[in-house]
Design an enzyme around this catalytic site. Structure first.
Site, PDB file in Angstrom:
ATOM      1  N   ASN A   1      20.613 -26.639   2.343  1.00 53.42           N
ATOM      2  CA  ASN A   1      21.368 -25.275   2.451  1.00 53.42           C
ATOM      3  C   ASN A   1      22.396 -25.718   1.338  1.00 53.42           C
ATOM      4  OD1 ASN A   1      24.380 -24.472   2.139  1.00 53.42           O
ATOM      5  ND2 ASN A   1      23.923 -23.523   3.909  1.00 53.42           N
TER       6      ASN A   1
ATOM      7  N   VAL B   1      16.441 -20.573   1.205  1.00 52.20           N
ATOM      8  CA  VAL B   1      16.167 -22.066   2.844  1.00 52.20           C
ATOM      9  C   VAL B   1      16.616 -21.188   4.070  1.00 52.20           C
ATOM     10  CG1 VAL B   1      16.995 -23.345   1.164  1.00 52.20           C
ATOM     11  CG2 VAL B   1      18.646 -21.952   2.142  1.00 52.20           C
ATOM     12  N   ALA B   2      15.877 -22.017   4.810  1.00 50.95           N
ATOM     13  CA  ALA B   2      16.183 -21.456   6.582  1.00 50.95           C
ATOM     14  C   ALA B   2      17.787 -20.613   7.274  1.00 50.95           C
ATOM     15  CB  ALA B   2      16.526 -22.828   7.090  1.00 50.95           C
ATOM     16  N   CYS B   3      18.619 -20.705   5.280  1.00 47.92           N
ATOM     17  CA  CYS B   3      19.503 -20.187   6.849  1.00 47.92           C
ATOM     18  C   CYS B   3      19.820 -18.926   6.185  1.00 47.92           C
ATOM     19  CB  CYS B   3      21.410 -20.690   6.419  1.00 47.92           C
ATOM     20  SG  CYS B   3      20.962 -21.476   4.591  1.00 47.92           S
ATOM     21  N   GLY B   4      19.185 -18.480   5.147  1.00 49.67           N
ATOM     22  CA  GLY B   4      19.003 -17.165   4.156  1.00 49.67           C
ATOM     23  C   GLY B   4      19.471 -16.911   2.701  1.00 49.67           C
TER      24      GLY B   4
END
Length: 179
Positions: free
Chosen positions: A122, A153-156
């Site tokens: 992140n 990234v995966a968390c947006g």
């Protein structure tokens, strides 16, 4: 005989699946690839993926070694490069401060050749002062970095660096380091 021997450390970032493509490319290049996976990485990608791609046993545990010699030491004696792809803040912190509590970190501390880290996390984590300080410690020791880069990234979060560098770029960096 392999051109070079590379230890590929895979840590618990969602980008762990991308390490499989890198492993495959390195083997196609004629390198021996020995994969070390953390417990967190194994929750994201299975060791059998890397066993198939590398055609070598995957080291996941310090205590499951079929030989009398500690696996991390035997591997350290023949590996030209350690590439940790993806590399988490957790690994960076442990490596910077000499913490060896799993197969990968124990190997990393016994490895005396070149090291490349490809951070993936992140952006807020990447920008944390502790992570930045740990990276500076490692850079002073000669550790090289590929990325991270800006992007989704995966968390947006879409702003700031944190995304792992593209596999092609990491592959090119490995080739530059080895030459």
């Amino acid at each position: 005989m392999a051109e070079y021997s590379i230890a590929l450390g895979v840590t618990g970032s969602i980008a762990a699946y991308k390490a499989a493509g890198l492993c495959s490319q390195l083997v196609k290049d004629g390198h021996e690839v020995i994969v070390f996976m953390t417990g967190a990485a194994q929750k994201l990608v299975g060791p059998h993926t890397f066993l198939t791609l590398s055609q070598n046993p995957v080291i996941t545990d310090l205590w499951d070694i079929p030989d009398w010699r500690p696996g991390h030491i035997a591997v350290a004696e023949r590996v030209d490069l350690l590439a940790v792809v993806p590399c988490t803040a957790n690994f960076i912190g442990k490596y910077a401060h000499g913490i060896a509590d799993d197969a990968l970190t124990t190997f990393a501390l016994s490895h005396t050749e070149k090291v490349l880290l490809a951070p993936a996390m992140n952006p807020r984590m990447w920008n944390h002062p502790a992570v930045k300080a740990n990276c500076e410690i490692l850079k002073k020791r000669g550790v090289q970095f590929a990325g991270p880069v800006p992007g989704d990234v995966a968390c947006g979060i879409t702003e700031g660096a944190g995304r792992m560098a593209e596999v092609t770029d990491i592959h090119n960096t490995i080739n530059q380091i080895l030459k």
